[in-house]
Design an enzyme around this catalytic site. Sequence first.
Site, short mmCIF file in Angstrom:
data_model
loop_
_atom_site.label_atom_id
_atom_site.label_comp_id
_atom_site.label_asym_id
_atom_site.label_seq_id
_atom_site.Cartn_x
_atom_site.Cartn_y
_atom_site.Cartn_z
N ASP A 20 41.72 50.84 26.56
CA ASP A 20 42.45 49.59 26.08
C ASP A 20 41.47 49.13 24.73
OD1 ASP A 20 40.34 48.97 27.62
OD2 ASP A 20 41.61 48.20 29.08
N ASP A 50 42.10 40.14 39.01
CA ASP A 50 43.19 39.68 39.42
C ASP A 50 43.93 41.31 39.79
OD1 ASP A 50 43.52 41.31 36.96
OD2 ASP A 50 44.70 39.48 36.05
N HIS A 60 43.83 44.01 37.84
CA HIS A 60 44.14 44.98 36.76
C HIS A 60 43.39 46.03 36.61
CE1 HIS A 60 41.43 42.42 34.10
NE2 HIS A 60 40.93 43.55 33.96
N GLU A 77 47.83 44.10 33.43
CA GLU A 77 47.81 42.81 34.59
C GLU A 77 48.93 42.74 35.70
OE1 GLU A 77 45.49 41.28 34.35
OE2 GLU A 77 44.86 40.32 32.06
#
Length: 260
Positions: free
Chosen positions: A67, A136, A138, A143
Amino acid sequence: MEIVILPGRTEIGMMAADVIESLLDRKPDAVLGLATGSSPLPIYNELVRRYRSGVLSFAEAKAFTLDEYIGLPDQHPELYREVIRREFTRHVDFAEDKVHGPDGFGVDLSGACNSYEDQIRAAGGVDLQILGIGTDGHIGFNEPGSSLGSRTRIKTLTEQTRRDNARFFDSLDSVPKHVLTQGLGTIMDSRHILLTARGLNKAEAVRELAEGAVTALCPASVLQLHPHVTVFLDEAAASMLALADYYRHSFQHKPLWQGL
Ligand code: F6R
């Protein structure tokens, strides 16, 4: 999915480096998928150590990062292409032009995402993908709510991820809101996935990843559908797993021939 609970970062680094060393022995031109962030650092440190001691070479290997932030100025130290160079690739014999990342600088970002997918495909796909996991749930920057079949694309970070990553920046305001990330479908195409997590703040996400439902609410849970995932955890990250004792037992009694 194989869960391996280890005492700490040294053991995680060693065992993950063993997997990568054995891959490069079999296939010196292997394609590695590289994550940034703190989780893979013990792995990169150990790989650098082995390279320096002459047991490992990346001269023929290729790499694709997961990313990239959008909106940071060129050469910003937190651009992931700078981070991966600083933390890993410049310390070994990786050729600069063989380390690829999504290009968040052009005008045509969605064209850049498609071309990244093409580059990964043209390289023959990723042999071994290293992953961390966000608090979270990811992976990459997929996400919660990400499509389980998604490909490389633009995503908006959750405020939780921005807060988590603020430690790398001067302030929360400096953390970009947008990123390019390999999709969950892209990650799932990798032949072997090696995810690592340490610390209590990852325990809930790890539980959902391994023992929760497969759901876009925890994007990492899609890995339950992958045929070859190895998860290296420290005790704190493993502390909410219902089956932790079973994972320890199976690893202790694992036949050597089975490998990782
Ligand atoms: C980084 C990445 C992220 C991180 C995750 C955990 O390239 O793709 O998914 O792996 O945010 O970050 P750390 O390891 O810093 O806790």
